[in-house]
Design a protein around this motif. Structure first.
Motif, short mmCIF file in Angstrom:
data_model
loop_
_atom_site.label_atom_id
_atom_site.label_comp_id
_atom_site.label_asym_id
_atom_site.label_seq_id
_atom_site.Cartn_x
_atom_site.Cartn_y
_atom_site.Cartn_z
N GLY A 167 -3.15 12.04 -1.24
CA GLY A 167 -4.07 11.47 -0.02
C GLY A 167 -5.26 10.42 -0.32
O GLY A 167 -5.60 9.99 1.16
N PHE A 168 -5.10 9.62 -0.98
CA PHE A 168 -5.41 8.87 -0.86
C PHE A 168 -4.66 7.16 -0.76
O PHE A 168 -3.34 7.18 -1.41
CB PHE A 168 -6.12 8.28 -2.39
N LEU A 169 -5.22 6.40 -0.02
CA LEU A 169 -3.99 5.09 0.09
C LEU A 169 -5.04 4.01 -1.06
O LEU A 169 -5.78 3.63 -1.10
CB LEU A 169 -4.97 4.32 1.28
N LYS A 170 -3.78 3.65 -1.44
CA LYS A 170 -4.04 2.57 -3.41
C LYS A 170 -3.00 1.38 -2.96
O LYS A 170 -1.74 1.15 -2.67
CB LYS A 170 -3.33 3.89 -4.43
N GLU A 171 -3.16 0.29 -3.73
CA GLU A 171 -2.73 -0.39 -4.10
C GLU A 171 -1.80 -0.21 -5.09
O GLU A 171 -2.28 0.12 -5.97
CB GLU A 171 -2.85 -1.90 -4.24
N VAL A 172 0.17 -0.77 -4.49
CA VAL A 172 0.32 -0.48 -6.06
C VAL A 172 0.39 -1.66 -7.06
O VAL A 172 -0.10 -2.40 -7.19
CB VAL A 172 2.71 -0.50 -5.54
N GLY A 173 0.49 -0.59 -8.00
CA GLY A 173 -0.14 -1.09 -9.14
C GLY A 173 -2.25 -1.33 -9.84
O GLY A 173 -2.25 -1.80 -10.47
N VAL A 174 -2.45 -0.70 -8.65
CA VAL A 174 -3.38 -0.91 -8.70
C VAL A 174 -4.29 0.21 -8.58
O VAL A 174 -4.63 1.66 -7.42
CB VAL A 174 -4.88 -1.61 -8.00
N GLU A 175 -4.48 1.77 -9.78
CA GLU A 175 -4.65 3.04 -9.86
C GLU A 175 -6.07 3.16 -10.05
O GLU A 175 -6.36 4.37 -9.09
CB GLU A 175 -3.88 3.83 -11.25
N ARG A 176 -7.24 2.82 -9.94
CA ARG A 176 -8.53 2.52 -10.44
C ARG A 176 -9.07 2.72 -8.58
O ARG A 176 -9.93 2.79 -8.81
CB ARG A 176 -9.55 1.77 -10.69
N LEU A 220 0.77 -0.90 -0.05
CA LEU A 220 0.11 0.16 -0.02
C LEU A 220 1.27 1.56 -0.38
O LEU A 220 1.95 1.19 0.47
CB LEU A 220 -0.87 -0.13 1.35
N HIS A 221 0.25 2.51 -1.10
CA HIS A 221 1.21 3.68 -0.76
C HIS A 221 -0.19 4.75 -0.69
O HIS A 221 -0.61 4.74 -1.35
CB HIS A 221 2.06 3.38 -1.88
N GLU A 222 0.44 5.90 -0.41
CA GLU A 222 -0.13 7.26 -0.84
C GLU A 222 0.02 8.12 -1.89
O GLU A 222 1.30 7.87 -2.25
CB GLU A 222 -0.30 7.67 0.66
#
Length: 446
Positions: free
Chosen positions: A412-421, A407-409
């Motif tokens: 301001g949004f918490l996202k999974e690496v490689g999943v941009e949507r 996971l990365h920010e």
């Protein structure tokens, strides 16, 4: 009098099906933290004895209709009280989900305390009696007879007071809201194992999520209760009887329409979802199938794959019975054979070695009421096997290191690496939610 003797003499044995192939081998903690490997079947037989015990329904709730109606109409306001602290998450598509955490004061709990992640039923929320019946004792301190766990209920968009902030609600096939909620929960409690528990429509969502994720599932285990599995088959069977069509299907359809009416003004008038909503709220006594035909196939998820050409296309995409072979974590599914809402249960489905299917002879839809102490008092039998399952998978089952995406920010949004949507962020502020306070105008228990 004869019906009473039939009730007394009937054997109430749960049917349990294991994978046709061999069960998965699981690592478990034994004496003094030593680890050993056993088959999942043996693990369940040893750790969940209540699953194999007799469930005898209360004599005055002897069939699925009575059990289900009591779940809807019974007064549970003084039982299993739970207080939650709500966190709202804004999702990357503009939508909002509500996470209700309990206990509110959890500073005494260790960072690796298991967390029960709950998905509710069709138009429910954290206030539902079937949710509280398990969370109340599960989150009770160990010295008081509980498990001492944390729990969080993921309230769908528009449910239980969660605002609708995008042109979309939720459905049996949309798993991304759960996926994003799990980003946040696993980031907030990185050391804690996450144990899935879900009911009815939420059970379908959770089953599909763990199948889609496979070994990357952020849930360590899952327990799904009253899952509707084959949506088309169960919708058809529901319409096949007078009581199914006029009581259950129209009752659920009315719930959905009343929920939609609360939020229809939030949709931009020129949006396709707003147009679908306007048509849907004008329906007279709609069945759940009519609601799905007019609204869910259009506004029940994000694109792709929404919108669908028909409700049947939505059912085909969203059904969970066909994904059981993709599951890679321990999953216990429990249904009742006399459930008037879910009549098609895939006991003979091709499952992975991680799936245990159980079918009680009675219990209705999310009922499972048996006699309790005191005249006319009932309790939920289902609490015991679920309790044992949560303890076994939360404390004894040793999971191989999962293959999570980091996971990365970003922005301001918490996202999974490689999943941009996908992504989520916590909104400012929090509320205390009293679990026994339901929503006016909506039938509980479904």
């Amino acid at each position: 009098m004869s019906s009473f003797f039939n009730w007394w003499n009937t054997r109430y044995t749960t049917e349990i099906r294991y994978p046709k192939q061999s069960s998965a081998q699981v690592a478990t903690k034994e004496h003094h933290s030593n680890t050993t490997s056993i088959f999942l079947r043996d693990f369940v037989e040893r750790r969940c004895p209540s699953l194999y015990s007799e469930f005898r329904p209360a004599w005055w709730l002897p069939n699925g209709h009575m059990q289900t109606l009591y779940c809807v109409c019974g007064d549970f306001s003084v039982r299993d009280k739970v207080v939650y602290k709500r966190t709202l998450l804004r999702l990357l598509d503009g939508g909002t989900v509500g996470l209700d955490f309990t206990p509110v004061d959890d500073g005494h709990l260790s960072p690796d305390t298991p967390i029960i992640v709950v998905l509710h039923g069709l138009t429910g929320g954290s206030y539902e009696s079937y949710v509280r019946a398990i969370l109340s004792p599960a989150c009770m301190p160990v010295h008081q007879g509980g498990l001492g766990y944390r729990a969080v209920v993921v309230n769908f968009r528009g449910c239980a007071g969660v605002p609708v902030t995008s042109p979309q609600l939720y459905s049996a096939g949309h798993t991304d809201d759960l996926r994003q909620a799990l980003f946040y929960i696993s980031h907030r409690y990185p050391e804690a194992p996450l144990l899935g528990l879900s009911f009815s429509l939420g059970a379908n969502v959770m089953t599909r999520y763990v199948a889609e994720e496979g070994e990357r599932s952020r849930l360590k285990s899952a327990c799904v209760l009253g899952c509707p599995w084959n949506l088309a088959a169960n919708a058809s069977k529901l319409l096949g009887t007078y009581i199914g069509r006029h009581l259950y299907s129209k009752g659920m359809g009315r719930n959905l329409v009343n929920l939609l009416k609360r939020h229809v003004s939030t949709f931009a008038s020129d949006h396709d979802v707003a147009k679908a909503a306007a048509v849907t709220i004008a329906l007279t006594k709609p069945t759940i199938g009519a609601f799905d035909e007019h609204f869910t196939r259009i506004g029940g998820g994000s694109s792709p794959p929404w919108p669908f050409a028909s409700a049947n296309d939505y059912y085909e995409y969203s059904s969970s019975h066909k994904v059981l072979h993709d599951i890679k974590i321990p999953l216990l599914a429990i249904n009742a054979a006399d459930d008037p809402v879910v009549q098609d249960v895939p006991m003979d489905a091709e499952c992975s070695g991680w799936v245990i299917m159980a079918l009680t002879p009675c219990g209705g839809h999310l009922g499972w009421f048996e006699l309790d102490e005191g005249w006319g008092q009932v309790r939920r039998w289902i609490k015991r096997p679920v309790f044992e399952w949560l303890r076994a998978t939360g404390e004894d089952f040793v999971r191989s290191p999962p293959h999570w995406r980091p996971l990365h920010e970003e922005g301001g949004f918490l996202k999974e690496v490689g999943v941009e949507r996908l992504g989520c962020k916590e909104l400012d502020g929090s509320d205390i939610v009293i679990g026994t306070e339901g929503e006016a105008g909506l039938l509980a228990g479904l």
